[in-house]
Write a protein that holds these residues in place. Sequence first.
Motif, PDB file in Angstrom:
ATOM      1  N   ILE A 158       8.957   7.614  -8.962  1.00 21.96           N
ATOM      2  CA  ILE A 158       7.837   6.780  -8.528  1.00 21.96           C
ATOM      3  C   ILE A 158       8.166   6.215  -7.160  1.00 21.96           C
ATOM      4  N   ASP A 159       7.165   5.600  -6.504  1.00 19.35           N
ATOM      5  CA  ASP A 159       7.421   5.044  -5.181  1.00 19.35           C
ATOM      6  C   ASP A 159       8.120   3.693  -5.304  1.00 19.35           C
ATOM      7  N   TYR A 160       8.657   3.251  -4.178  1.00 17.59           N
ATOM      8  CA  TYR A 160       9.466   2.025  -4.153  1.00 17.59           C
ATOM      9  C   TYR A 160       8.656   0.802  -4.565  1.00 17.59           C
ATOM     10  N   GLU A 161       7.446   0.672  -4.046  1.00 18.99           N
ATOM     11  CA  GLU A 161       6.625  -0.511  -4.347  1.00 18.99           C
ATOM     12  C   GLU A 161       6.307  -0.597  -5.831  1.00 18.99           C
ATOM     13  N   THR A 162       6.029   0.543  -6.445  1.00 18.08           N
ATOM     14  CA  THR A 162       5.763   0.533  -7.895  1.00 18.08           C
ATOM     15  C   THR A 162       6.990   0.086  -8.673  1.00 18.08           C
ATOM     16  N   ALA A 163       8.179   0.532  -8.227  1.00 18.50           N
ATOM     17  CA  ALA A 163       9.415   0.115  -8.893  1.00 18.50           C
ATOM     18  C   ALA A 163       9.617  -1.391  -8.770  1.00 18.50           C
ATOM     19  N   VAL A 164       9.309  -1.957  -7.596  1.00 13.51           N
ATOM     20  CA  VAL A 164       9.436  -3.407  -7.411  1.00 13.51           C
ATOM     21  C   VAL A 164       8.498  -4.147  -8.345  1.00 13.51           C
ATOM     22  N   ASP A 218      17.874  -6.683  -2.538  1.00 10.82           N
ATOM     23  CA  ASP A 218      18.634  -5.831  -1.617  1.00 10.82           C
ATOM     24  C   ASP A 218      18.210  -4.369  -1.696  1.00 10.82           C
ATOM     25  N   GLY A 219      17.236  -4.078  -2.547  1.00 13.10           N
ATOM     26  CA  GLY A 219      16.690  -2.727  -2.638  1.00 13.10           C
ATOM     27  C   GLY A 219      17.469  -1.767  -3.515  1.00 13.10           C
ATOM     28  N   LEU A 220      18.671  -2.161  -3.978  1.00 14.15           N
ATOM     29  CA  LEU A 220      19.513  -1.249  -4.739  1.00 14.15           C
ATOM     30  C   LEU A 220      18.867  -0.867  -6.069  1.00 14.15           C
ATOM     31  N   LEU A 221      18.462  -1.855  -6.857  1.00 12.25           N
ATOM     32  CA  LEU A 221      17.900  -1.585  -8.176  1.00 12.25           C
ATOM     33  C   LEU A 221      16.556  -0.883  -8.071  1.00 12.25           C
ATOM     34  N   ALA A 222      15.693  -1.344  -7.146  1.00 14.99           N
ATOM     35  CA  ALA A 222      14.370  -0.736  -7.002  1.00 14.99           C
ATOM     36  C   ALA A 222      14.475   0.725  -6.564  1.00 14.99           C
ATOM     37  N   ASN A 223      15.352   1.019  -5.625  1.00 10.40           N
ATOM     38  CA  ASN A 223      15.528   2.401  -5.176  1.00 10.40           C
ATOM     39  C   ASN A 223      16.026   3.294  -6.312  1.00 10.40           C
ATOM     40  N   GLU A 280       7.388  -3.107 -11.238  1.00 17.19           N
ATOM     41  CA  GLU A 280       7.909  -2.989 -12.597  1.00 17.19           C
ATOM     42  C   GLU A 280       9.048  -3.999 -12.837  1.00 17.19           C
ATOM     43  N   ILE A 281       9.893  -4.165 -11.844  1.00 19.60           N
ATOM     44  CA  ILE A 281      10.983  -5.139 -11.974  1.00 19.60           C
ATOM     45  C   ILE A 281      10.428  -6.546 -12.105  1.00 19.60           C
ATOM     46  N   ASN A 282       9.421  -6.870 -11.280  1.00 19.77           N
ATOM     47  CA  ASN A 282       8.821  -8.214 -11.325  1.00 19.77           C
ATOM     48  C   ASN A 282       8.196  -8.499 -12.690  1.00 19.77           C
ATOM     49  N   LYS A 283       7.560  -7.495 -13.282  1.00 17.62           N
ATOM     50  CA  LYS A 283       6.971  -7.691 -14.613  1.00 17.62           C
ATOM     51  C   LYS A 283       8.054  -7.985 -15.646  1.00 17.62           C
ATOM     52  N   GLU A 284       9.146  -7.238 -15.565  1.00 17.52           N
ATOM     53  CA  GLU A 284      10.239  -7.456 -16.519  1.00 17.52           C
ATOM     54  C   GLU A 284      10.866  -8.842 -16.347  1.00 17.52           C
ATOM     55  N   VAL A 285      11.030  -9.275 -15.100  1.00 24.41           N
ATOM     56  CA  VAL A 285      11.603 -10.594 -14.831  1.00 24.41           C
ATOM     57  C   VAL A 285      10.701 -11.691 -15.367  1.00 24.41           C
ATOM     58  N   GLU A 286       9.397 -11.533 -15.242  1.00 22.38           N
ATOM     59  CA  GLU A 286       8.465 -12.526 -15.774  1.00 22.38           C
ATOM     60  C   GLU A 286       8.596 -12.633 -17.288  1.00 22.38           C
TER      61      GLU A 286
END
Length: 312
Positions: free
Chosen positions: A71-77, A58-63, A79-85
């Motif tokens: 940092i930009d939004y795509e980089t934040a996404v 929903d963009g809340l955490l990444a924003n 980073e989240i994906n790496k942590e989830v993995e």
Amino acid sequence: MNIESYIGQLLYRHQCVTVPAFGAFLTEIQSAQLLDGTNSFYPPKKVISFNFYLKNNDGLLANHIAQSKKIDYETAVQEINKEVELWKSGLQNNQNIILKNIGTIGLNFQGNLVFEPSNQVNFFTDAFGLSNFIAPKIKRELLEKEVEIVQEKETIVLVPAQKEGNSYLKYAAVFMVGLGTIGFFGNNFYQNQQLEQAQIVENQVQKEVQNKIQEATFFIKSPLPNVTLAIKETDMNYHIVAGAFRNERNAQRIFEKLSNLGFKARRIEKNNFGLFPVLFGSYPTYLDAQKALQEIRKTESPEAWLMIKDLK
């Protein structure tokens, strides 16, 4: 990157924080509690739960991460994906995921995710500064009615002296004893009369008091009229998203289709990613939105997802 700190920051302000491709942390306000057995008082707090079905971004955490780390939004996404993995890899190796101040996530024997919330931090801002405490019981003393003990005094008997030749003294003594006896019984009679009169007055006063108590009942002659709370459209912060389209025509076509099906569909202004979101509808509470989302996924679109956002 440890993202639990950013999740914790959002839990203070939002009811739902979604971790894309993993699940969502939900909060529910619990009222203050009193445990009778231990006389312990607990302030109101936010109870955290986890729903692994809510995985859409929903963009809340990444924003929030992008703004916090500059940092930009795509980089934040990413980073989240790496942590989830890393989380998923740890769970596959039977390791628990410990999120500081939030809780612990692990797998049960059936292979399902199990969440155990942490009670270290209260995310309910209205209860800031309040803590648990134990209050001792109040001991109430029973006042015993004092009983006045009246000691009976020995009766004084007057015995006249017997002298020969003084018979008139004997009659005088008898006469004095008679007067004393009459005075004694007269005094007792007077006291009894006074006690009876006092008892009658006391009974009358008690009766009047009881009547006043029975009459002290209050009735509201003109009860307040029923109040109907109108929910403004701007108060509906829970939205079910049908999709987001780069072509505005496609967004308008889906909007008209949903409106014809009876949904209170809405279109949102173009977002930061150049997309035109279309909503099935908006709802005032999280429970209403969840109920509607389950029905929409069954009958209309399995890809529909919940967005929590103030659209004012």
